[in-house]
Design an enzyme around this catalytic site. Structure first.
Site, PDB file in Angstrom:
ATOM      1  N   HIS A 132      -2.852   6.530  -8.367  1.00  0.00           N
ATOM      2  CA  HIS A 132      -4.133   6.413  -9.067  1.00  0.00           C
ATOM      3  C   HIS A 132      -4.488   7.773  -9.686  1.00  0.00           C
ATOM      4  CE1 HIS A 132      -4.484   2.547  -7.371  1.00  0.00           C
ATOM      5  NE2 HIS A 132      -5.562   2.676  -6.626  1.00  0.00           N
ATOM      6  N   CYS A 165      -8.891   3.177  -1.893  1.00  0.00           N
ATOM      7  CA  CYS A 165      -7.886   4.165  -2.330  1.00  0.00           C
ATOM      8  C   CYS A 165      -8.449   5.179  -3.327  1.00  0.00           C
ATOM      9  CB  CYS A 165      -6.668   3.465  -2.897  1.00  0.00           C
ATOM     10  SG  CYS A 165      -7.006   1.941  -3.788  1.00  0.00           S
TER      11      CYS A 165
HETATM   12  N1  LIG Z   1      -2.725  -1.276  -1.866  1.00  0.00           N
HETATM   13  C1  LIG Z   1      -3.527  -0.229  -1.760  1.00  0.00           C
HETATM   14  O1  LIG Z   1      -3.386   0.788  -2.467  1.00  0.00           O
HETATM   15  C2  LIG Z   1      -4.662  -0.269  -0.785  1.00  0.00           C
HETATM   16  C3  LIG Z   1      -5.443   0.877  -0.643  1.00  0.00           C
HETATM   17  C4  LIG Z   1      -6.524   0.883   0.218  1.00  0.00           C
HETATM   18  C5  LIG Z   1      -6.780  -0.262   0.939  1.00  0.00           C
HETATM   19  N2  LIG Z   1      -6.003  -1.377   0.809  1.00  0.00           N
HETATM   20  C6  LIG Z   1      -6.328  -2.540   1.626  1.00  0.00           C
HETATM   21  O2  LIG Z   1      -5.250  -2.796   2.518  1.00  0.00           O
HETATM   22  C7  LIG Z   1      -5.144  -4.199   2.761  1.00  0.00           C
HETATM   23  C8  LIG Z   1      -3.734  -4.679   2.461  1.00  0.00           C
HETATM   24  O3  LIG Z   1      -3.446  -4.441   1.101  1.00  0.00           O
HETATM   25  P1  LIG Z   1      -1.979  -4.544   0.491  1.00  0.00           P
HETATM   26  O4  LIG Z   1      -2.077  -3.854  -0.809  1.00  0.00           O
HETATM   27  O5  LIG Z   1      -0.948  -4.114   1.472  1.00  0.00           O
HETATM   28  O6  LIG Z   1      -1.849  -6.123   0.214  1.00  0.00           O
HETATM   29  P2  LIG Z   1      -0.553  -7.072   0.241  1.00  0.00           P
HETATM   30  O7  LIG Z   1       0.664  -6.343  -0.224  1.00  0.00           O
HETATM   31  O8  LIG Z   1      -0.966  -8.300  -0.477  1.00  0.00           O
HETATM   32  O9  LIG Z   1      -0.358  -7.411   1.788  1.00  0.00           O
HETATM   33  C9  LIG Z   1      -1.302  -8.136   2.524  1.00  0.00           C
HETATM   34  C10 LIG Z   1      -0.872  -8.186   3.980  1.00  0.00           C
HETATM   35  O10 LIG Z   1      -1.898  -8.837   4.738  1.00  0.00           O
HETATM   36  C11 LIG Z   1      -1.326  -9.917   5.463  1.00  0.00           C
HETATM   37  N3  LIG Z   1      -2.299 -10.994   5.622  1.00  0.00           N
HETATM   38  C12 LIG Z   1      -2.975 -11.652   4.642  1.00  0.00           C
HETATM   39  N4  LIG Z   1      -3.761 -12.611   5.185  1.00  0.00           N
HETATM   40  C13 LIG Z   1      -3.562 -12.531   6.546  1.00  0.00           C
HETATM   41  C14 LIG Z   1      -4.069 -13.280   7.646  1.00  0.00           C
HETATM   42  N5  LIG Z   1      -4.928 -14.288   7.477  1.00  0.00           N
HETATM   43  N6  LIG Z   1      -3.633 -12.953   8.882  1.00  0.00           N
HETATM   44  C15 LIG Z   1      -2.753 -11.942   9.075  1.00  0.00           C
HETATM   45  N7  LIG Z   1      -2.238 -11.215   8.055  1.00  0.00           N
HETATM   46  C16 LIG Z   1      -2.639 -11.514   6.807  1.00  0.00           C
HETATM   47  C17 LIG Z   1      -0.149 -10.367   4.607  1.00  0.00           C
HETATM   48  O11 LIG Z   1       0.738 -11.104   5.410  1.00  0.00           O
HETATM   49  P3  LIG Z   1       1.741 -12.196   4.740  1.00  0.00           P
HETATM   50  O12 LIG Z   1       2.803 -11.392   4.051  1.00  0.00           O
HETATM   51  O13 LIG Z   1       2.222 -12.957   5.911  1.00  0.00           O
HETATM   52  O14 LIG Z   1       0.902 -12.994   3.793  1.00  0.00           O
HETATM   53  C18 LIG Z   1       0.407  -9.003   4.195  1.00  0.00           C
HETATM   54  O15 LIG Z   1       1.147  -8.426   5.259  1.00  0.00           O
HETATM   55  C19 LIG Z   1      -6.239  -4.860   1.904  1.00  0.00           C
HETATM   56  O16 LIG Z   1      -7.389  -5.028   2.709  1.00  0.00           O
HETATM   57  C20 LIG Z   1      -6.510  -3.821   0.825  1.00  0.00           C
HETATM   58  O17 LIG Z   1      -7.807  -3.902   0.304  1.00  0.00           O
HETATM   59  C21 LIG Z   1      -4.949  -1.407  -0.041  1.00  0.00           C
END
Ligand SMILES: NC(=O)c1ccc[n+]([C@@H]2O[C@H](COP(=O)([O-])OP(=O)(O)OC[C@H]3O[C@@H](n4cnc5c(N)ncnc54)[C@H](OP(=O)(O)O)[C@@H]3O)[C@@H](O)[C@H]2O)c1
Length: 349
Positions: free
Chosen positions: A248, A135
């Protein structure tokens, strides 16, 4: 067949991580932008197997993501962390293109790392996976590309002030609970973060490397070099987590090969469709995370000459990390694939 928009054919879409904070934003933006969707599969972990999500007035049961989840799927939008390492080969085998938000593939030479509007043409070289940057990188490369084309960046010093949503939904909840507990004299228990985040800030995002930098800082440095195709760029970073829910901010010092005035930089940045300039300090006009949350542009303010170098400029860069930093960037990549008719043919079985 559902109606198409903008003459594009509806796309069969799978979202891995549909229950997460980025997954939720993906669904919101797909709807806002009238993205033409045929079949929609919402995938997450075992934890969510009884969840139902409503999208465009239809209820979708959330399914557990497995290697069999991708039949007839054109595009997989993955926002679920490293599980994509296991699932991507099966998705590609089924004929889909994977657009991944995690750091799993970003630095692999054969995987394009893309911010549309900055290095779109890299998309054409994909071999089934396209990575979307961290991000804090996504919002940074937008002004850097424009200013590099103008005067040649020789060095960049970046300090980030990153909101808790960058660490997912559990981190947002931790800030809310700690803020409440702190105001009510109740105990604070750090779980997601290493220290108290309410009324505090933490100079530590992701793990520490042996050289004292964090993985988050390394990601910003390496990803910026890759996207701008400047492998030798002198760039350094300190990444800090702050008690902000969404958005951010980045303090950026740039040094240039050629002289560049504040006016030249401002005109070039204001000309970009991706940027909004909020820069009039006499009227206290500069962007903050609250201004950027829920919006698409990269906001820039506080452009000024650096008093400590010959050809240096300072910028203050703010954006919604869940949008330009994650979901919107991935959807813009998907839109590019449609626009340029780059979808693969799902494998019939
Ligand atoms: N947040 C940001 O600003 C941002 C920016 C750039 C990139 N990212 C990337 O985007 C991704 C998600 O981030 P987030 O912030 O949305 O996190 P989050 O709110 O913690 O959500 C994680 C998601 O991944 C799913 N998940 C976790 N383990 C899994 C598995 N083994 N199989 C299938 N689904 C699984 C979770 O499902 P459950 O609900 O069922 O656990 C949930 O839907 C990460 O890789 C992060 O690094 C995030």
């Amino acid at each position: 067949m559902p109606a198409t928009t903008n003459g594009k054919r509806p796309v069969n879409l799978a979202i891995i991580g549909a229950t997460g904070v980025v997954g939720t934003e993906l669904l919101k933006i797909l709807d806002e932008r009238n993205f033409p969707i045929g079949q929609l599969k919402l995938l997450a972990s075992e934890r969510s197997k009884d969840t139902v999500i409503n999208f465009r007035d239809k209820d979708y049961p959330v399914e557990v993501a497995t290697k069999d989840s991708f039949k007839n799927i054109d595009i997989v939008l993955s926002a679920a962390g490293s599980i994509i390492n296991e699932l991507a080969p099966a998705a590609i085998e089924a004929g889909a293109i994977v657009i991944d938000k995690s750091s799993a593939f970003r630095m692999r030479t054969e995987v394009p790392l893309v911010v549309p509007g900055v290095n779109d043409s890299a998309i054409h070289n994909h071999k089934g996976i396209i990575a979307s940057p961290n991000c804090s990188t996504s919002q940074l490369v937008v002004p850097l590309k424009i200013l590099h084309d103008l005067a040649g960046i020789t060095r960049a010093v970046v300090s980030t002030y990153q909101s808790v949503s960058g660490a997912g939904s559990d981190a947002m909840e931790e800030l809310e609970i700690q803020t409440h507990n702190s105001l009510h004299g109740q105990p604070l228990e750090p779980k997601v973060f290493t220290k108290q985040i309410a009324f505090n800030l933490i100079p530590h995002i992701d793990k520490f490397n042996k050289d004292g930098y964090t993985k988050e800082e390394e990601k910003l440095i390496e990803e910026t070099r890759k996207i701008l195709n400047l492998p030798q760029l002198a760039i350094t970073c300190t990444a800090v987590r702050v008690p902000v829910l969404i958005g951010h901010s980045e303090s950026v010092l740039l040094e240039f090969a050629r002289p560049i005035s504040v006016e030249q930089a401002s005109i070039a940045l204001a000309n970009s469709d991706l940027i909004e300039l909020w820069d009039d300090v006499e009227d206290n006009i500069y962007p903050t995370p609250v201004d950027a949350a829920g919006k698409d542009p990269v906001y820039i303010g506080r452009i000024r000459k650096d008093n400590s170098s010959a050809n240096g400029l300072h910028l203050w860069v703010v954006a919604d990390n869940l949008r330009i930093g994650a979901a919107l960037n991935a959807i813009r990549i998907a839109e590019y694939l449609l626009e340029h008719k780059l979808l693969r043919q799902p494998v019939a079985s």
